[in-house]
Design a protein around this motif. Structure first.
Motif: not given
Length: 320
Positions: A129-131, A135-144
């Motif tokens: 979880v990215d608290v 805009g998701g600039i950390l969430s996206e690479p974690l998903a990749r």
């Protein structure tokens, strides 16, 4: 409006994540740390006008429970939410620093979970979880990198931008974005605990957020509540030092204008010693810490053992 934003978003590239990890500080559980004596607050530059008091609907902020977040801080970030994926806009420093943040996360969490850091998707099967996801600039690479990612932010505009951008890539379209605070989300999960045990997270990550909350101790307790026993916590923030004041406020905001004036308040910065104690009281033991250092000659950021300005910490939640 949405179509125009979509066109703009298609032209922007996500931050890279392939920088190597350098020196870091390692913490043991045995030393008893206490916050150092803090000198009087340095006189700040002439402050900008404070943001107007606005209603929840005007700010685009949602909160269904008492929160540690500062409403003025939420207003500031709501007002620039549309620029999250503009790498030359107000969030340019975060785009620039993102690769080394990801290097630290990849290194520490691969070691924590026994994964291969050279794998393309080392976090496959893990829930993160990215608290304060913005805009998701950390969430996206974690998903990749294979993680099942949930992004949480209190600013509704941020969540809308994050969802729109994530949908452009099949690897990131699976990210679940929630507009809420860490506290509200933690309470929601604990309410559902008896029915849905799997709703906790292997790793809780919150980068450049804690310095913007009104109550850091309560915020860290909320992060711990979202973490499974023996799970990982990663937090980055700014040290309350004179060097940090000069670098993040005088230089970054007033001289170079990398950030909007008023983005940071020196009194809200947290020393590494304070962060260790706050996390310990939330049942999280800090294991490693590293600094972010900027080289003005190359324009690049790197990881270092210098934690006097920007720093990042990794810890583990004590099993109950």
């Amino acid at each position: 409006m949405a179509s125009k934003l979509l066109i703009q978003l298609r032209a922007l590239s996500a931050a890279a994540n392939g920088h190597r990890v350098l020196a870091r500080r390692v913490f043991s559980d045995s030393p008893s740390l206490s916050p150092p004596e803090v000198s009087s607050t340095p006189p700040p530059p002439p402050p900008p006008r404070p943001p107007p008091q606005i209603s929840q609907s005007e700010s685009g902020v949602k909160s269904s429970a008492p929160s540690s977040l500062d409403q003025n801080e939420l207003f500031k970030f709501s007002s620039i939410a549309e620029t999250w994926w503009d790498s030359e806009g107000p969030f340019k420093p975060l785009h620039a620093i993102n690769p080394i943040r990801l290097s630290f996360i990849r290194s520490t969490l691969c070691r924590h979970f026994g994964r291969d850091p050279n794998s393309a998707r080392p976090f496959q099967g893990l829930k993160f979880v990215d608290v304060g996801c913005g805009g998701g600039i950390l969430s996206e690479p974690l998903a990749r990198m294979g993680a099942t990612v949930t992004g949480v932010d209190a600013v509704e505009k941020n969540i809308k931008i994050a969802r729109l951008h994530a949908d452009l890539d099949p690897l990131t379209s699976t990210i679940e974005y929630c507009c809420t605070t860490a506290e509200a989300y933690a309470m929601l999960l604990w309410t559902e605990k008896m029915v849905e045990e799997h709703k906790s997270f292997d790793a809780v990550i919150s980068l450049e957020v804690i310095e913007h909350v009104a109550n850091p101790a309560e915020f860290c307790k909320s992060l711990a509540a979202l973490t499974v026993p023996d799970g990982a916590t990663v937090i980055s923030t700014v040290n309350r030092s004179m060097r940090a004041y000069a670098a993040t406020i005088i230089i970054a905001e007033y001289l170079l204008r990398w950030l909007p004036i008023g983005t940071h308040q020196w009194s809200s910065f947290i020393t590494p010693e304070e962060l260790v104690l706050i996390l310990r009281r939330a049942s999280v033991s800090v294991k490693e810490m590293a600094g972010f250092v900027y080289d003005p000659l190359t324009g690049k950021w790197s990881l270092s053992d210098d934690i006097n300005v920007n720093y990042i910490a990794y810890g583990t939640k004590t099993a109950l």
